[in-house]
Scaffold this motif. Structure first.
Motif, short mmCIF file in Angstrom:
data_model
loop_
_atom_site.label_atom_id
_atom_site.label_comp_id
_atom_site.label_asym_id
_atom_site.label_seq_id
_atom_site.Cartn_x
_atom_site.Cartn_y
_atom_site.Cartn_z
N TYR A 17 0.76 -1.36 -0.03
CA TYR A 17 -0.08 0.00 0.10
C TYR A 17 0.82 1.49 0.08
CZ TYR A 17 -3.16 3.80 1.83
OH TYR A 17 -3.65 4.95 1.76
N ASN A 18 1.94 1.23 0.78
CA ASN A 18 2.91 2.55 0.96
C ASN A 18 3.56 2.65 -0.30
OD1 ASN A 18 1.98 2.72 3.72
ND2 ASN A 18 3.79 1.60 4.55
N LEU A 19 4.01 1.64 -0.75
CA LEU A 19 4.81 1.81 -2.11
C LEU A 19 3.87 2.15 -3.24
CD1 LEU A 19 7.40 1.76 -3.46
CD2 LEU A 19 7.16 -0.80 -3.90
N SER A 20 2.63 1.38 -3.26
CA SER A 20 1.82 1.93 -4.52
C SER A 20 1.29 3.43 -4.47
CB SER A 20 0.60 1.07 -4.54
OG SER A 20 -0.37 1.47 -3.48
N LYS A 21 1.18 4.03 -3.09
CA LYS A 21 0.88 5.30 -2.91
C LYS A 21 1.99 6.38 -3.36
CE LYS A 21 -3.14 5.73 -1.55
NZ LYS A 21 -4.30 6.28 -2.34
N CYS A 22 3.13 5.95 -3.08
CA CYS A 22 4.45 6.58 -3.39
C CYS A 22 4.25 6.90 -5.20
CB CYS A 22 5.63 6.19 -3.22
SG CYS A 22 5.68 6.24 -1.26
N MET A 23 3.89 5.52 -5.70
CA MET A 23 3.94 5.30 -7.37
C MET A 23 2.96 6.08 -7.71
SD MET A 23 6.75 3.97 -8.33
CE MET A 23 7.88 3.37 -7.30
N GLU A 24 1.76 6.18 -7.01
CA GLU A 24 0.64 6.72 -7.48
C GLU A 24 0.89 8.44 -7.61
OE1 GLU A 24 -4.16 7.15 -6.50
OE2 GLU A 24 -3.00 5.91 -5.26
N ALA A 25 1.44 8.98 -6.51
CA ALA A 25 1.64 10.14 -6.38
C ALA A 25 2.64 10.86 -7.47
CB ALA A 25 2.54 10.72 -5.19
N ALA A 26 3.55 9.85 -7.85
CA ALA A 26 4.59 10.31 -8.81
C ALA A 26 3.90 10.19 -10.37
CB ALA A 26 6.00 9.65 -8.95
N PHE A 27 3.07 9.10 -10.53
CA PHE A 27 2.74 8.63 -11.72
C PHE A 27 1.28 8.76 -12.52
CE2 PHE A 27 6.93 6.27 -11.14
CZ PHE A 27 7.65 6.72 -11.92
N ASP A 28 0.54 9.04 -11.38
CA ASP A 28 -0.91 9.13 -11.62
C ASP A 28 -0.92 10.34 -12.67
OD1 ASP A 28 -3.66 8.61 -11.51
OD2 ASP A 28 -3.85 10.15 -10.04
N PRO A 29 -0.53 11.43 -12.49
CA PRO A 29 -0.95 12.28 -13.67
C PRO A 29 -0.45 12.09 -14.99
CG PRO A 29 0.02 13.46 -11.68
CD PRO A 29 0.12 11.89 -11.41
N ILE A 30 0.88 11.49 -15.00
CA ILE A 30 1.51 11.03 -16.17
C ILE A 30 0.66 9.96 -17.11
CG2 ILE A 30 3.31 10.00 -17.38
CD1 ILE A 30 4.86 11.26 -15.10
N ILE A 31 0.32 9.03 -16.31
CA ILE A 31 -0.58 7.86 -16.91
C ILE A 31 -2.07 8.38 -17.23
CG2 ILE A 31 -1.69 5.57 -16.22
CD1 ILE A 31 0.77 4.91 -14.60
N ALA A 32 -2.53 9.11 -16.26
CA ALA A 32 -4.08 9.66 -16.67
C ALA A 32 -4.12 10.46 -17.88
CB ALA A 32 -4.33 10.39 -15.52
N HIS A 33 -2.95 11.42 -18.15
CA HIS A 33 -2.90 12.28 -19.51
C HIS A 33 -2.40 11.37 -20.46
CE1 HIS A 33 -2.11 15.60 -21.68
NE2 HIS A 33 -1.04 14.88 -22.11
N GLU A 40 -11.05 7.94 -11.03
CA GLU A 40 -11.44 6.62 -10.80
C GLU A 40 -10.76 5.36 -11.27
OE1 GLU A 40 -13.58 8.96 -11.98
OE2 GLU A 40 -14.22 9.78 -9.99
N ILE A 41 -10.40 5.28 -12.46
CA ILE A 41 -9.64 4.49 -13.13
C ILE A 41 -8.33 4.41 -12.74
CG2 ILE A 41 -8.88 3.63 -15.28
CD1 ILE A 41 -11.49 4.62 -16.58
N THR A 42 -7.61 5.38 -12.75
CA THR A 42 -6.16 5.31 -12.19
C THR A 42 -6.29 4.87 -10.73
OG1 THR A 42 -6.13 7.76 -11.72
CG2 THR A 42 -5.42 6.84 -13.82
N ALA A 43 -7.12 5.38 -9.96
CA ALA A 43 -7.28 4.86 -8.54
C ALA A 43 -7.36 3.41 -8.29
CB ALA A 43 -8.32 5.72 -7.85
N GLU A 44 -8.13 2.86 -9.08
CA GLU A 44 -8.44 1.41 -9.33
C GLU A 44 -7.06 0.83 -9.61
OE1 GLU A 44 -9.99 -2.38 -8.71
OE2 GLU A 44 -10.43 -0.61 -7.80
#
Length: 75
Positions: A17-33, A40-44
């Motif tokens: 959970y902790n590692l995925s949250k770090c990755m999400e913070a860094a890569f969520d905007p890049i992947i979403a864009h 909702e999809i990137t959160a899942e």
């Protein structure tokens, strides 16, 4: 490096959970864009990634390698 940054955290339960949250913070905007995905999809995606990491951490003894490089411009 040890991934148990909080000392005493159950890596099998909380480490993924902790590692995925770090990755999400860094890569969520890049992947979403890049893929034009909703929040909702990137959160899942990252929730499932956290579960996969937790499962892997329960079976293995993960270690983190930090690699640093420095570039300089030649004149």
């Amino acid at each position: 490096m040890d991934w148990d940054v909080y000392r005493g955290v159950n890596l099998a339960r909380d480490g993924g959970y902790n590692l995925s949250k770090c990755m999400e913070a860094a890569f969520d905007p890049i992947i979403a864009h890049h893929f034009n995905l909703s929040r909702e999809i990137t959160a899942e995606v990252f929730r499932r990634y956290g579960l996969l990491l937790s499962d892997w951490m329960a079976k293995e003894s993960p270690a983190l390698v930090s690699l640093t490089s420095s570039l300089t411009k030649r004149h």
